[in-house]
Scaffold this active site. Sequence first.
Site, PDB file in Angstrom:
ATOM      1  N   HIS A 214       0.814  -1.219   0.000  1.00  0.00           N
ATOM      2  CA  HIS A 214       0.000   0.000   0.000  1.00  0.00           C
ATOM      3  C   HIS A 214       0.847   1.268   0.000  1.00  0.00           C
ATOM      4  CE1 HIS A 214      -4.265  -1.481   1.048  1.00  0.00           C
ATOM      5  NE2 HIS A 214      -3.598  -2.448   0.441  1.00  0.00           N
ATOM      6  N   ASP A 243     -11.907 -10.189  -8.210  1.00  0.00           N
ATOM      7  CA  ASP A 243     -11.306 -11.151  -7.286  1.00  0.00           C
ATOM      8  C   ASP A 243     -12.286 -12.261  -6.925  1.00  0.00           C
ATOM      9  OD1 ASP A 243      -8.895  -9.903  -7.284  1.00  0.00           O
ATOM     10  OD2 ASP A 243      -9.085  -8.976  -5.317  1.00  0.00           O
TER      11      ASP A 243
END
Length: 410
Positions: A214, A243
């Site tokens: 991140h 996903d």
Amino acid sequence: MKHSTKSSNRLVQWIDDRLPIFSYAEANVIAYPTPKNLNYWWNFGSIAGIILVIMLVTGIFLAMNYQPNADVAFASVERIVRDVNYGWLLRYLHMNGASMFFIIVYIHMFRGMYFGSYKAPREILWMVGVVIYLAMMATAFMGYVLPWGQMSFWGATVITNLFSAIPVIGDYIVVWIWGGFSVDMPTINRFFVWHYLLPMILVMLVVVHLWALHVHKSNNPLGIDIKTPQDLMPFHPFYTIKDLFGLGIFMIFFLFFVFFYPNFFGEPDNYIPANPMVTPPHILPEWYFLPFYAILRAVPDKLGGVIAMFAGVLILFVLPWLDTSKVRSAAFRPIFKQLFWIFVADCLFLGWLGARPAEGIYLVLSRLATGYYFFHFMVLLPLVGKLEKPKPLPSSIFEEVSKNCRTKED
């Protein structure tokens, strides 16, 4: 696209003011800015996380019924399968889940190599991933020993004996691992404790891995940096749907083995109780260790084989510096792309050789494949990075995505 971090629900607001878990999830999961051009190869990281959760949950329930005792360990596993309610399902989910975990992680790692996800500024992200891989290998090895079948016992004996090749302290290390002078009651106790503890360490490593991810965001198929806000989109709902679709396809594949071929990845000898007096004709580790097992046996010297085997994994730590090219993605590196697929074929070939007897032509081929494995990292990557002429890179992710959309419309 912006999302509000404030909820109209008073309870949610009250909790979030004191422990900002909802606003954290909003910023890092829902509205998390993600490159627009991620494809299905980027599904495997989240799938690996789901598999880790499945392994943790099934492992906890299995531990409630397993006995880490050399006299009854094999019988306790049989009892789980035969007498515990849905014990067969827990055992087969856990057993096949280990293989699925490695399949997913191997694809995830090869994807990272192909698209240059290990290059600056994501070196630490890659290195933490290699540590996760090492922790997985240790966890899987210790878990493989716990059923206490013939292959479990002799696999533990052979692999732990490798440490005796270390000069001066090797024998002491082996005795410390065993908890005695042979693989016996203290060994299985120690392996059970570590097999239960290492997944918790694995979870912490995954958290660090996500943290590092991140910081600089995901790499992308083009391998170019994010330049404008137009290059990004929120993770939810665009990539959560993607996903979930990938997870659904994977679960069909996973559960096919669980329900129809639960012992496909196992060794028949492991359904024979461990017997120190009878050595199996061929001692094999699990399939996901076979490439490194082939490297180990390819070196005639025991210490040299151990060094080569560990070097085969540890060399991944320095991969960001071995690849000297400034271009990340293999899509713009024609020579590297060909070498990458040759390297993948070499790894698969090593896995096949690891299951063959260490003699005759198989031994010769193992040495050639091992030599090429290290040649790829130590010679080809640095050399190709300097000599190769990459294709021109797109100016931005947004422009490339827009161009592809216009092409499809036409």
